[in-house]
Motif scaffolding. Structure first.
Motif, PDB file in Angstrom:
ATOM      1  N   ALA A  34       7.769  29.521  43.898  1.00 16.20           N
ATOM      2  CA  ALA A  34       7.024  28.275  43.744  1.00 16.20           C
ATOM      3  C   ALA A  34       7.696  27.113  44.471  1.00 16.20           C
ATOM      4  O   ALA A  34       8.824  27.200  44.947  1.00 16.20           O
ATOM      5  CB  ALA A  34       6.875  27.944  42.265  1.00 16.20           C
ATOM      6  N   ASN A  38       8.738  22.953  40.281  1.00 19.34           N
ATOM      7  CA  ASN A  38       7.652  23.674  39.631  1.00 19.34           C
ATOM      8  C   ASN A  38       8.159  24.989  39.053  1.00 19.34           C
ATOM      9  O   ASN A  38       9.106  25.587  39.567  1.00 19.34           O
ATOM     10  CB  ASN A  38       6.531  23.965  40.625  1.00 19.34           C
ATOM     11  CG  ASN A  38       5.625  22.774  40.846  1.00 19.34           C
ATOM     12  OD1 ASN A  38       4.607  22.611  40.176  1.00 19.34           O
ATOM     13  ND2 ASN A  38       5.995  21.920  41.804  1.00 19.34           N
ATOM     14  N   HIS A  40       6.796  28.958  37.288  1.00 18.81           N
ATOM     15  CA  HIS A  40       5.959  30.060  37.786  1.00 18.81           C
ATOM     16  C   HIS A  40       4.468  29.786  37.656  1.00 18.81           C
ATOM     17  O   HIS A  40       3.654  30.468  38.308  1.00 18.81           O
ATOM     18  CB  HIS A  40       6.316  31.358  37.058  1.00 18.81           C
ATOM     19  CG  HIS A  40       5.836  31.421  35.633  1.00 18.81           C
ATOM     20  ND1 HIS A  40       6.503  30.811  34.580  1.00 18.81           N
ATOM     21  CD2 HIS A  40       4.743  32.007  35.088  1.00 18.81           C
ATOM     22  CE1 HIS A  40       5.860  31.046  33.458  1.00 18.81           C
ATOM     23  NE2 HIS A  40       4.780  31.761  33.730  1.00 18.81           N
ATOM     24  N   TRP A  42       2.850  27.602  38.971  1.00 21.30           N
ATOM     25  CA  TRP A  42       2.372  27.244  40.319  1.00 21.30           C
ATOM     26  C   TRP A  42       1.387  28.289  40.854  1.00 21.30           C
ATOM     27  O   TRP A  42       0.435  27.970  41.562  1.00 21.30           O
ATOM     28  CB  TRP A  42       3.602  27.135  41.215  1.00 21.30           C
ATOM     29  CG  TRP A  42       3.450  26.980  42.688  1.00 21.30           C
ATOM     30  CD1 TRP A  42       3.243  27.979  43.600  1.00 21.30           C
ATOM     31  CD2 TRP A  42       3.564  25.771  43.466  1.00 21.30           C
ATOM     32  NE1 TRP A  42       3.236  27.482  44.876  1.00 21.30           N
ATOM     33  CE2 TRP A  42       3.436  26.126  44.820  1.00 21.30           C
ATOM     34  CE3 TRP A  42       3.786  24.440  43.126  1.00 21.30           C
ATOM     35  CZ2 TRP A  42       3.505  25.193  45.851  1.00 21.30           C
ATOM     36  CZ3 TRP A  42       3.856  23.504  44.147  1.00 21.30           C
ATOM     37  CH2 TRP A  42       3.708  23.871  45.488  1.00 21.30           C
ATOM     38  N   TRP A  43       1.599  29.553  40.487  1.00 24.78           N
ATOM     39  CA  TRP A  43       0.820  30.662  41.034  1.00 24.78           C
ATOM     40  C   TRP A  43      -0.350  31.090  40.159  1.00 24.78           C
ATOM     41  O   TRP A  43      -1.062  32.046  40.507  1.00 24.78           O
ATOM     42  CB  TRP A  43       1.744  31.869  41.258  1.00 24.78           C
ATOM     43  CG  TRP A  43       2.749  31.647  42.331  1.00 24.78           C
ATOM     44  CD1 TRP A  43       4.075  31.350  42.179  1.00 24.78           C
ATOM     45  CD2 TRP A  43       2.515  31.700  43.742  1.00 24.78           C
ATOM     46  NE1 TRP A  43       4.673  31.221  43.399  1.00 24.78           N
ATOM     47  CE2 TRP A  43       3.747  31.427  44.371  1.00 24.78           C
ATOM     48  CE3 TRP A  43       1.381  31.957  44.525  1.00 24.78           C
ATOM     49  CZ2 TRP A  43       3.880  31.408  45.769  1.00 24.78           C
ATOM     50  CZ3 TRP A  43       1.513  31.928  45.901  1.00 24.78           C
ATOM     51  CH2 TRP A  43       2.748  31.658  46.511  1.00 24.78           C
ATOM     52  N   ARG A  47      -2.584  34.311  41.405  1.00 30.58           N
ATOM     53  CA  ARG A  47      -1.708  35.471  41.198  1.00 30.58           C
ATOM     54  C   ARG A  47      -2.475  36.781  41.097  1.00 30.58           C
ATOM     55  O   ARG A  47      -2.103  37.792  41.712  1.00 30.58           O
ATOM     56  CB  ARG A  47      -0.864  35.238  39.946  1.00 30.58           C
ATOM     57  CG  ARG A  47       0.141  36.336  39.655  1.00 30.58           C
ATOM     58  CD  ARG A  47       1.049  35.950  38.504  1.00 30.58           C
ATOM     59  NE  ARG A  47       2.165  36.867  38.403  1.00 30.58           N
ATOM     60  CZ  ARG A  47       3.288  36.600  37.758  1.00 30.58           C
ATOM     61  NH1 ARG A  47       3.448  35.454  37.122  1.00 30.58           N
ATOM     62  NH2 ARG A  47       4.272  37.499  37.712  1.00 30.58           N
ATOM     63  N   THR A  58       7.437  36.708  39.420  1.00 29.81           N
ATOM     64  CA  THR A  58       7.723  35.283  39.567  1.00 29.81           C
ATOM     65  C   THR A  58       8.981  34.958  38.770  1.00 29.81           C
ATOM     66  O   THR A  58       9.452  35.760  37.964  1.00 29.81           O
ATOM     67  CB  THR A  58       6.564  34.409  39.071  1.00 29.81           C
ATOM     68  OG1 THR A  58       6.241  34.785  37.719  1.00 29.81           O
ATOM     69  CG2 THR A  58       5.328  34.564  39.950  1.00 29.81           C
ATOM     70  N   ASP A  60      11.082  31.300  36.960  1.00 25.06           N
ATOM     71  CA  ASP A  60      11.217  29.854  36.773  1.00 25.06           C
ATOM     72  C   ASP A  60      12.528  29.449  37.436  1.00 25.06           C
ATOM     73  O   ASP A  60      13.607  29.807  36.937  1.00 25.06           O
ATOM     74  CB  ASP A  60      11.248  29.495  35.288  1.00 25.06           C
ATOM     75  CG  ASP A  60       9.928  29.748  34.587  1.00 25.06           C
ATOM     76  OD1 ASP A  60       8.883  29.747  35.268  1.00 25.06           O
ATOM     77  OD2 ASP A  60       9.950  29.942  33.355  1.00 25.06           O
ATOM     78  N   THR A 100       6.409  29.494  49.013  1.00 25.52           N
ATOM     79  CA  THR A 100       5.663  28.316  49.445  1.00 25.52           C
ATOM     80  C   THR A 100       6.473  27.057  49.173  1.00 25.52           C
ATOM     81  O   THR A 100       7.176  26.948  48.171  1.00 25.52           O
ATOM     82  CB  THR A 100       4.316  28.212  48.692  1.00 25.52           C
ATOM     83  OG1 THR A 100       4.552  28.432  47.296  1.00 25.52           O
ATOM     84  CG2 THR A 100       3.307  29.229  49.207  1.00 25.52           C
ATOM     85  N   GLY A 103       9.900  26.955  47.751  1.00 19.41           N
ATOM     86  CA  GLY A 103      10.037  28.404  47.624  1.00 19.41           C
ATOM     87  C   GLY A 103      10.108  29.096  48.971  1.00 19.41           C
ATOM     88  O   GLY A 103      10.745  30.151  49.113  1.00 19.41           O
ATOM     89  N   ARG A 174      -1.665  22.919  38.424  1.00 23.00           N
ATOM     90  CA  ARG A 174      -0.372  23.511  38.062  1.00 23.00           C
ATOM     91  C   ARG A 174       0.675  23.336  39.154  1.00 23.00           C
ATOM     92  O   ARG A 174       1.738  23.946  39.096  1.00 23.00           O
ATOM     93  CB  ARG A 174      -0.556  25.007  37.782  1.00 23.00           C
ATOM     94  CG  ARG A 174      -1.467  25.330  36.596  1.00 23.00           C
ATOM     95  CD  ARG A 174      -0.966  24.744  35.296  1.00 23.00           C
ATOM     96  NE  ARG A 174      -1.643  25.304  34.137  1.00 23.00           N
ATOM     97  CZ  ARG A 174      -1.052  26.036  33.206  1.00 23.00           C
ATOM     98  NH1 ARG A 174       0.243  26.279  33.294  1.00 23.00           N
ATOM     99  NH2 ARG A 174      -1.735  26.515  32.199  1.00 23.00           N
ATOM    100  N   THR A 175       0.387  22.514  40.162  1.00 21.74           N
ATOM    101  CA  THR A 175       1.275  22.381  41.317  1.00 21.74           C
ATOM    102  C   THR A 175       1.927  20.997  41.406  1.00 21.74           C
ATOM    103  O   THR A 175       2.541  20.678  42.427  1.00 21.74           O
ATOM    104  CB  THR A 175       0.487  22.627  42.610  1.00 21.74           C
ATOM    105  OG1 THR A 175      -0.610  21.709  42.669  1.00 21.74           O
ATOM    106  CG2 THR A 175      -0.032  24.053  42.686  1.00 21.74           C
TER     107      THR A 175
END
Length: 264
Positions: A34, A38, A40, A42-43, A47, A58, A60, A100, A103, A174-175
């Motif tokens: 992520a 952020n 996990h 994020w996905w 996912r 994923t 954290d 990303t 990440g 969530r991002t």
């Protein structure tokens, strides 16, 4: 590793920090990393798109989610070591790796320092860092430096998604950062991301690599995608037209298809 599918767990990493990981689905392991500050989640929106062929892993990053939040130990190389600690705990010798934003910075160092662990590499909305990187313009930095956290969150949402997409998808998003992240950890992530510089090491990447980027990304300008694709031997480049930083969510169908085809 079928015994870990669908499970959450912890591993002890550098400095004794506990790093939380999450495993979902079945098939070849795909590690998803992520963005800055952020966890996990994020996905969450995309996912499941990888589960027909992949087991997704994923974590954290330290300072976020259920992981420990130490006062020190925040660097891109430390984050990369945390990824390897999770792979070791899960018995995963070789994985597909998709990082990303920050990440993606972490993924670069995993691929450089542990080439035998990465089967295929995907770098999204990220940068080589250092003096060669294409920097966001001053207006972006000013928006994110506002004292009002509500204004900063709104500015960040605008950098992530286009207005039309946000009108159709009102959130929650969530991002935009882990809301429970302590200030010292948030600062640690920022410093780690700003200090990233993999320019001299990128030619050492041996994994087949795909570079993805929204061509309307102001947070991490798309010039960085061209730099990465030129610097990593044999790398492929795909620009998502009209997409901003969270191209993987807004252009979910296109971006997901391109990544799945590359990994296949």
């Amino acid at each position: 590793m079928t015994d870990t599918d669908g499970r959450d767990g912890f591993v002890r990493a550098g400095g004794g920090a506990r790093i939380a990981y999450q495993v979902r689905g079945g098939g070849r392991a795909l590690v998803l990393l992520a963005g800055q500050s952020n966890n996990h989640h994020w996905w969450d929106a995309v996912r499941e798109d990888f589960h027909p062929a992949h087991r997704t892993v994923t974590l954290d990053p330290r300072g976020t989610g259920a992981s420990d939040k130490p006062q020190h130990g925040y660097s891109i190389s430390e984050f990369a070591d945390d990824v390897i600690a999770v792979l070791d705990a899960l018995g995963l010798d070789r994985v597909d790796l998709y990082g990303t934003s920050m990440g993606g910075r972490v993924a670069q160092w995993v691929a450089v320092r542990h080439p035998e662990r990465v089967r295929r590499l995907v770098l999204g909305c990220t940068s080589p860092g250092g003096p060669h990187a294409a920097q966001p313009d001053a207006s972006v930095r000013q928006l994110l430096a506002q004292p009002d956290p509500v204004a900063v969150r709104e500015a960040l949402a605008d950098l992530m998604y286009t207005p039309d997409w946000r009108a159709r998808n009102p959130g929650p998003y969530r991002t935009l950062g882990d809301p429970d992240m302590p200030r010292h950890a948030r600062h640690g992530h920022l410093v780690a991301s700003n200090r990233h510089d993999a320019w001299e090491q990128l030619p050492r990447v041996t994994a087949p690599t795909l570079v993805l980027h929204g061509d309307a990304d102001r947070l991490t300008p798309p010039g960085n995608a061209h730099l990465l694709a030129d610097r990593i031997p044999g790398a492929a480049l795909h620009l998502v037209a009209g997409a901003r930083h969270a191209y993987f969510e807004e252009a979910r169908e296109e971006a997901g298809r391109v990544v799945r085809e590359f990994l296949a």
